[in-house]
Scaffold this active site. Structure first.
Site, PDB file in Angstrom:
ATOM      1  N   PRO A  63     -41.038  15.788 -55.930  1.00 40.43           N
ATOM      2  CA  PRO A  63     -41.576  14.658 -56.701  1.00 40.43           C
ATOM      3  C   PRO A  63     -40.572  13.510 -56.807  1.00 40.43           C
ATOM      4  O   PRO A  63     -40.946  12.396 -57.162  1.00 40.43           O
ATOM      5  CB  PRO A  63     -41.876  15.247 -58.080  1.00 40.43           C
ATOM      6  CG  PRO A  63     -41.363  16.639 -58.086  1.00 40.43           C
ATOM      7  CD  PRO A  63     -40.982  17.023 -56.701  1.00 40.43           C
ATOM      8  N   ASP A 106     -61.833   5.008 -35.618  1.00 37.80           N
ATOM      9  CA  ASP A 106     -61.410   4.337 -36.853  1.00 37.80           C
ATOM     10  C   ASP A 106     -61.440   2.820 -36.736  1.00 37.80           C
ATOM     11  O   ASP A 106     -61.510   2.130 -37.746  1.00 37.80           O
ATOM     12  CB  ASP A 106     -60.000   4.772 -37.261  1.00 37.80           C
ATOM     13  CG  ASP A 106     -59.982   6.172 -37.848  1.00 37.80           C
ATOM     14  OD1 ASP A 106     -61.079   6.731 -38.066  1.00 37.80           O
ATOM     15  OD2 ASP A 106     -58.889   6.697 -38.064  1.00 37.80           O
ATOM     16  N   GLU A 162     -37.510  24.206 -60.690  1.00 31.66           N
ATOM     17  CA  GLU A 162     -37.001  22.884 -61.086  1.00 31.66           C
ATOM     18  C   GLU A 162     -36.476  22.096 -59.897  1.00 31.66           C
ATOM     19  O   GLU A 162     -36.258  20.897 -59.990  1.00 31.66           O
ATOM     20  CB  GLU A 162     -35.919  23.025 -62.162  1.00 31.66           C
ATOM     21  CG  GLU A 162     -36.435  23.524 -63.499  1.00 31.66           C
ATOM     22  CD  GLU A 162     -37.723  22.844 -63.954  1.00 31.66           C
ATOM     23  OE1 GLU A 162     -37.712  21.610 -64.099  1.00 31.66           O
ATOM     24  OE2 GLU A 162     -38.734  23.544 -64.159  1.00 31.66           O
ATOM     25  N   ARG A 171     -53.627  15.471 -37.478  1.00 30.11           N
ATOM     26  CA  ARG A 171     -54.849  14.789 -37.051  1.00 30.11           C
ATOM     27  C   ARG A 171     -54.560  13.499 -36.299  1.00 30.11           C
ATOM     28  O   ARG A 171     -55.448  12.924 -35.674  1.00 30.11           O
ATOM     29  CB  ARG A 171     -55.801  14.579 -38.219  1.00 30.11           C
ATOM     30  CG  ARG A 171     -55.259  13.748 -39.340  1.00 30.11           C
ATOM     31  CD  ARG A 171     -56.089  13.937 -40.594  1.00 30.11           C
ATOM     32  NE  ARG A 171     -57.516  13.761 -40.363  1.00 30.11           N
ATOM     33  CZ  ARG A 171     -58.081  12.600 -40.065  1.00 30.11           C
ATOM     34  NH1 ARG A 171     -57.353  11.523 -39.997  1.00 30.11           N
ATOM     35  NH2 ARG A 171     -59.378  12.522 -39.863  1.00 30.11           N
TER      36      ARG A 171
HETATM   37 CL1  6GU Z   1     -43.709  16.820 -53.058  1.00 29.07          CL
HETATM   38  N1  6GU Z   1     -43.708  18.283 -55.258  1.00 29.07           N
HETATM   39  C1  6GU Z   1     -44.100  18.565 -56.508  1.00 29.07           C
HETATM   40  N2  6GU Z   1     -43.627  19.657 -57.100  1.00 29.07           N
HETATM   41  N3  6GU Z   1     -44.938  17.796 -57.195  1.00 29.07           N
HETATM   42  C2  6GU Z   1     -45.403  16.713 -56.575  1.00 29.07           C
HETATM   43  C3  6GU Z   1     -45.043  16.360 -55.272  1.00 29.07           C
HETATM   44  C4  6GU Z   1     -44.164  17.185 -54.615  1.00 29.07           C
HETATM   45  N4  6GU Z   1     -45.654  15.227 -54.942  1.00 29.07           N
HETATM   46  C5  6GU Z   1     -46.388  14.892 -56.000  1.00 29.07           C
HETATM   47  N5  6GU Z   1     -46.233  15.763 -56.997  1.00 29.07           N
END
Ligand code: 6GU
Length: 269
Positions: free
Chosen positions: A129, A210, A156, A195
């Site tokens: 994230p 597309d 974590e 894809r």
């Molecule tokens: Cl890549 N990992 C996690 N744990 N949560 C996320 C993410 C990744 N992308 C959006 N939310």
């Protein structure tokens, strides 16, 4: 393209890698026409394009056959690279705080082992994230690589030192919301990449199509209709039944533009 996926939950990937377009991309039987002379045997057809730590059965060397399917998947269980008796991969964070942190050593050893299976250098990607938010341009750039190695973090996170040692590595997020781990994001990335690889989509769904829909122009897609012509008193837009292909293309583009304006004005720049 060779795709290595390093994860603590390899079992999560089975349904996605064994379904639809993602499966097709690695299916030796469906790419038999790419094979030089020999047509695929029934054994080939039965073989899966997915491997554990072993190489793709279609390409025993792990090298891309000149004639094999466009993609091969290689799942790596990071836990297999632990050196302690209980196969522990995570420890509490230094400095305190909630959750557990994945240790450097099993991640490093798993990456080294996966990379040693094929001489092509891998583009390394870490799903986190904290990464840059994935978009179609980033997907398209990755889809041109001969080899992509994806690490799906969990808990974590991963000890920062191994991320640093793995440089260059692209840290990628799939959006601004929190998931329990990088497994689903890794599957999202795999689907989006394969894809775009030539030979994966059939003609009727190909990227060239597309250009007649929103996709290539960076717009949302136009609405779609199929049989019956009338359903619950609602009819299909007349133009789609006209047989006038130029008119239909124009209508679809207008619809795509209108929808994009209403729903995603940010895409219009
Ligand atoms: Cl890549 N990992 C996690 N744990 N949560 C996320 C993410 C990744 N992308 C959006 N939310």
């Amino acid at each position: 393209m060779r795709i290595d996926i390093l994860t603590l939950f390899p079992e999560m990937f089975a349904s996605v890698l064994n379904s639809s377009i993602v499966k097709r991309a690695a299916d030796p039987a469906l790419h038999a026409e790419r094979a030089a002379a020999a047509p695929a045997s029934p054994e080939d057809a039965a073989a899966s394009g997915i491997s554990g730590s072993s190489a793709n059965p279609a390409t025993p060397s792990g090298l891309p056959g000149p004639s094999g399917p466009p993609v091969s998947y290689h799942l790596v269980d990071i836990r297999d690279y632990t050196t302690n008796k209980h196969h522990k991969v995570d420890r509490p964070p230094f400095g305190g705080g909630p959750g557990m942190v994945i240790q450097c050593q099993p991640v490093w050893d798993a990456v080294m082992a996966a990379e040693a299976q094929d001489p092509r250098p891998a583009t390394r990607v870490l799903m986190t994230p904290q990464g840059r938010r994935l978009d179609q341009a980033a997907v398209a750039a990755l889809a041109t690589k001969p080899r992509v190695l994806i690490i799906a973090g969990h808990y974590e996170g991963i000890d920062e030192r191994v991320i640093e040692k793995l440089a260059p590595i692209e840290e990628v997020s799939i959006g601004d919301y929190v998931l329990s781990g990088g497994e689903l994001p890794a599957m999202v990335l795999v689907d989006a990449m394969v894809r775009l690889i030539p030979g994966v989509l059939g003609d009727e769904t190909s990227a060239h199509h597309d250009s007649f829909s929103g996709g290539a122009k960076g717009l949302l897609d136009h609405p779609h209709y199929t049989k019956p012509r009338e359903w619950m008193g609602m009819s299909v837009p007349e133009v789609l039944l006209s047989g006038d292909h130029a008119k239909i293309a124009k209508w679809r583009e207008e619809q795509a533009r209108e929808r994009t304006m209403k729903r995603r004005p940010d895409l219009l720049g």
